[in-house]
Design a protein around this motif. Structure first.
Motif, PDB file in Angstrom:
ATOM      1  N   THR A   1     -79.449   7.934 -73.885  1.00 29.00           N
ATOM      2  CA  THR A   1     -78.161   7.456 -73.983  1.00 29.00           C
ATOM      3  C   THR A   1     -77.758   6.411 -73.259  1.00 29.00           C
ATOM      4  O   THR A   1     -78.188   6.273 -72.093  1.00 29.00           O
ATOM      5  CB  THR A   1     -77.225   8.834 -73.622  1.00 29.00           C
ATOM      6  OG1 THR A   1     -77.716   9.952 -74.243  1.00 29.00           O
ATOM      7  CG2 THR A   1     -75.806   8.560 -74.005  1.00 29.00           C
ATOM      8  N   ASN A   2     -76.977   5.339 -73.755  1.00 31.44           N
ATOM      9  CA  ASN A   2     -76.437   4.187 -73.073  1.00 31.44           C
ATOM     10  C   ASN A   2     -74.997   4.561 -72.955  1.00 31.44           C
ATOM     11  O   ASN A   2     -74.325   4.022 -74.028  1.00 31.44           O
ATOM     12  CB  ASN A   2     -76.778   2.976 -74.042  1.00 31.44           C
ATOM     13  CG  ASN A   2     -76.505   1.584 -73.055  1.00 31.44           C
ATOM     14  OD1 ASN A   2     -75.850   1.705 -72.219  1.00 31.44           O
ATOM     15  ND2 ASN A   2     -76.842   0.474 -73.706  1.00 31.44           N
ATOM     16  N   LYS A   3     -74.528   4.659 -71.961  1.00 37.31           N
ATOM     17  CA  LYS A   3     -72.856   4.733 -71.854  1.00 37.31           C
ATOM     18  C   LYS A   3     -72.268   3.370 -71.381  1.00 37.31           C
ATOM     19  O   LYS A   3     -71.286   3.506 -71.114  1.00 37.31           O
ATOM     20  CB  LYS A   3     -72.830   5.883 -70.737  1.00 37.31           C
ATOM     21  CG  LYS A   3     -72.946   7.133 -71.522  1.00 37.31           C
ATOM     22  CD  LYS A   3     -72.733   8.327 -70.363  1.00 37.31           C
ATOM     23  CE  LYS A   3     -73.083   9.563 -71.121  1.00 37.31           C
ATOM     24  NZ  LYS A   3     -72.693  10.808 -70.137  1.00 37.31           N
ATOM     25  N   GLY A   4     -73.207   2.385 -71.296  1.00 36.70           N
ATOM     26  CA  GLY A   4     -72.671   1.139 -70.804  1.00 36.70           C
ATOM     27  C   GLY A   4     -72.236   0.391 -72.053  1.00 36.70           C
ATOM     28  O   GLY A   4     -72.214   0.646 -73.074  1.00 36.70           O
ATOM     29  N   GLY A   5     -71.483  -1.045 -71.511  1.00 35.39           N
ATOM     30  CA  GLY A   5     -70.993  -1.783 -72.495  1.00 35.39           C
ATOM     31  C   GLY A   5     -72.031  -2.876 -73.157  1.00 35.39           C
ATOM     32  O   GLY A   5     -71.596  -3.507 -73.878  1.00 35.39           O
ATOM     33  N   SER A   6     -73.154  -2.677 -72.836  1.00 34.84           N
ATOM     34  CA  SER A   6     -74.180  -3.686 -73.293  1.00 34.84           C
ATOM     35  C   SER A   6     -75.612  -2.909 -74.027  1.00 34.84           C
ATOM     36  O   SER A   6     -76.061  -1.769 -73.096  1.00 34.84           O
ATOM     37  CB  SER A   6     -74.663  -4.442 -72.041  1.00 34.84           C
ATOM     38  OG  SER A   6     -73.546  -5.466 -71.666  1.00 34.84           O
ATOM     39  N   ALA A   7     -75.866  -3.456 -74.858  1.00 36.28           N
ATOM     40  CA  ALA A   7     -77.317  -2.918 -75.330  1.00 36.28           C
ATOM     41  C   ALA A   7     -78.391  -3.107 -74.315  1.00 36.28           C
ATOM     42  O   ALA A   7     -78.429  -3.895 -73.499  1.00 36.28           O
ATOM     43  CB  ALA A   7     -77.781  -3.425 -76.484  1.00 36.28           C
ATOM     44  N   ASP A   8     -79.367  -2.250 -74.341  1.00 36.44           N
ATOM     45  CA  ASP A   8     -80.779  -2.648 -73.480  1.00 36.44           C
ATOM     46  C   ASP A   8     -81.819  -2.519 -74.403  1.00 36.44           C
ATOM     47  O   ASP A   8     -81.716  -1.860 -75.708  1.00 36.44           O
ATOM     48  CB  ASP A   8     -80.586  -1.442 -72.234  1.00 36.44           C
ATOM     49  CG  ASP A   8     -81.523  -1.944 -71.218  1.00 36.44           C
ATOM     50  OD1 ASP A   8     -82.335  -2.898 -71.264  1.00 36.44           O
ATOM     51  OD2 ASP A   8     -81.389  -1.283 -70.236  1.00 36.44           O
TER      52      ASP A   8
ATOM     53  N   PRO B   1     -72.629  -3.623 -67.720  1.00 33.56           N
ATOM     54  CA  PRO B   1     -74.171  -3.486 -67.834  1.00 33.56           C
ATOM     55  C   PRO B   1     -74.341  -2.151 -68.540  1.00 33.56           C
ATOM     56  O   PRO B   1     -73.390  -1.436 -68.575  1.00 33.56           O
ATOM     57  CB  PRO B   1     -74.681  -3.486 -66.413  1.00 33.56           C
ATOM     58  CG  PRO B   1     -73.627  -2.989 -65.621  1.00 33.56           C
ATOM     59  CD  PRO B   1     -72.373  -3.464 -66.189  1.00 33.56           C
ATOM     60  N   PRO B   2     -75.611  -2.030 -69.232  1.00 36.19           N
ATOM     61  CA  PRO B   2     -76.008  -0.709 -69.816  1.00 36.19           C
ATOM     62  C   PRO B   2     -76.031   0.311 -68.614  1.00 36.19           C
ATOM     63  O   PRO B   2     -76.500   0.028 -67.465  1.00 36.19           O
ATOM     64  CB  PRO B   2     -77.322  -1.125 -70.500  1.00 36.19           C
ATOM     65  CG  PRO B   2     -77.804  -2.386 -69.996  1.00 36.19           C
ATOM     66  CD  PRO B   2     -76.753  -3.038 -69.180  1.00 36.19           C
ATOM     67  N   ARG B   3     -75.831   1.638 -68.924  1.00 41.05           N
ATOM     68  CA  ARG B   3     -75.923   2.819 -68.159  1.00 41.05           C
ATOM     69  C   ARG B   3     -76.624   3.836 -68.873  1.00 41.05           C
ATOM     70  O   ARG B   3     -76.332   4.480 -69.785  1.00 41.05           O
ATOM     71  CB  ARG B   3     -74.562   3.299 -67.945  1.00 41.05           C
ATOM     72  CG  ARG B   3     -73.765   2.440 -66.920  1.00 41.05           C
ATOM     73  CD  ARG B   3     -72.414   3.132 -66.240  1.00 41.05           C
ATOM     74  NE  ARG B   3     -72.328   4.309 -66.751  1.00 41.05           N
ATOM     75  CZ  ARG B   3     -71.132   4.946 -67.269  1.00 41.05           C
ATOM     76  NH1 ARG B   3     -70.098   4.249 -67.416  1.00 41.05           N
ATOM     77  NH2 ARG B   3     -70.956   6.145 -67.470  1.00 41.05           N
ATOM     78  N   ILE B   4     -77.954   3.786 -68.597  1.00 39.74           N
ATOM     79  CA  ILE B   4     -78.871   4.525 -69.406  1.00 39.74           C
ATOM     80  C   ILE B   4     -79.198   5.942 -68.831  1.00 39.74           C
ATOM     81  O   ILE B   4     -79.292   5.981 -67.639  1.00 39.74           O
ATOM     82  CB  ILE B   4     -80.400   3.753 -69.482  1.00 39.74           C
ATOM     83  CG1 ILE B   4     -80.236   2.199 -70.038  1.00 39.74           C
ATOM     84  CG2 ILE B   4     -81.482   4.683 -70.095  1.00 39.74           C
ATOM     85  CD1 ILE B   4     -79.769   2.342 -71.541  1.00 39.74           C
ATOM     86  N   GLU B   5     -79.231   6.713 -69.643  1.00 42.12           N
ATOM     87  CA  GLU B   5     -79.467   8.305 -69.205  1.00 42.12           C
ATOM     88  C   GLU B   5     -80.654   8.797 -70.182  1.00 42.12           C
ATOM     89  O   GLU B   5     -80.634   8.583 -71.396  1.00 42.12           O
ATOM     90  CB  GLU B   5     -78.250   9.202 -69.252  1.00 42.12           C
ATOM     91  CG  GLU B   5     -77.257   8.842 -68.300  1.00 42.12           C
ATOM     92  CD  GLU B   5     -75.955   9.705 -68.494  1.00 42.12           C
ATOM     93  OE1 GLU B   5     -76.200  10.579 -69.087  1.00 42.12           O
ATOM     94  OE2 GLU B   5     -75.017   9.296 -67.776  1.00 42.12           O
TER      95      GLU B   5
END
Length: 168
Positions: free
Chosen positions: A72-79, A45-49
């Protein structure tokens, strides 16, 4: 009897060989997908900061201004950033905005329904791109903070502050 067994074996060999190719392809695909999922490539999932933002100090008679965040999105999916609100009595009418240019090179701001935050990437808001349009209430001073809540399609809601700064 051995002739019957031999002819039966020959009749079964062709269909078995024909089925071998798709079964082998499925097994290879399943092995690849299992490896991909096992290494975290699927379903991450996205990991938004959201970092501390900045909001421009209004000047003159206008109370309209804009705020900017680095997301910043450190996850594997766009959000998708779907909206921004502020429960502060110091801010009103918050909405996503985007800087636009007409064919005649005239610049203007328009509302944006949502903005993508790419996987393993960032969205850096700026005066010449995506921003938060808002109206200031009361008198702001440089150094004040204004709280915002950024709403994401998959990442939920994240609270972040923006520091009031003078435009450069």
């Amino acid at each position: 009897m051995s002739e019957d067994f031999g002819s039966a074996a020959r009749r079964l060999r062709a269909p078995l060989l024909a089925a071998l190719a798709p079964v082998t392809a499925c097994a290879v695909a399943l092995g690849g997908l299992t490896t991909w999922v096992g290494t975290g490539g699927a379903g991450r999932p996205p990991r938004i900061e959201v970092g501390t933002g900045r909001v421009f100090l209004p000047y003159g008679d206008t109370r309209d201004t804009s705020a900017y965040f680095r997301i910043t999105n450190k996850g594997g999916s766009a959000d998708r950033l779907t909206g921004i609100t502020s429960d502060s009595p110091a801010a009103d009418r918050t909405m996503l905005g985007r800087h636009r240019t007409t064919e005649g090179r005239a610049a203007y701001m328009s509302g944006a329904a949502s903005v993508e935050v790419p996987a393993h990437g960032a969205l850096a808001m700026s005066p010449l791109g995506t921003n938060v349009m808002l109206r200031a209430r009361g008198r702001w001073q440089a150094g004040d903070t204004v709280p915002f809540t950024l709403h994401f399609r998959d990442g939920g809601s994240i609270r972040a502050d923006a520091v009031v700064v003078r435009p450069r």
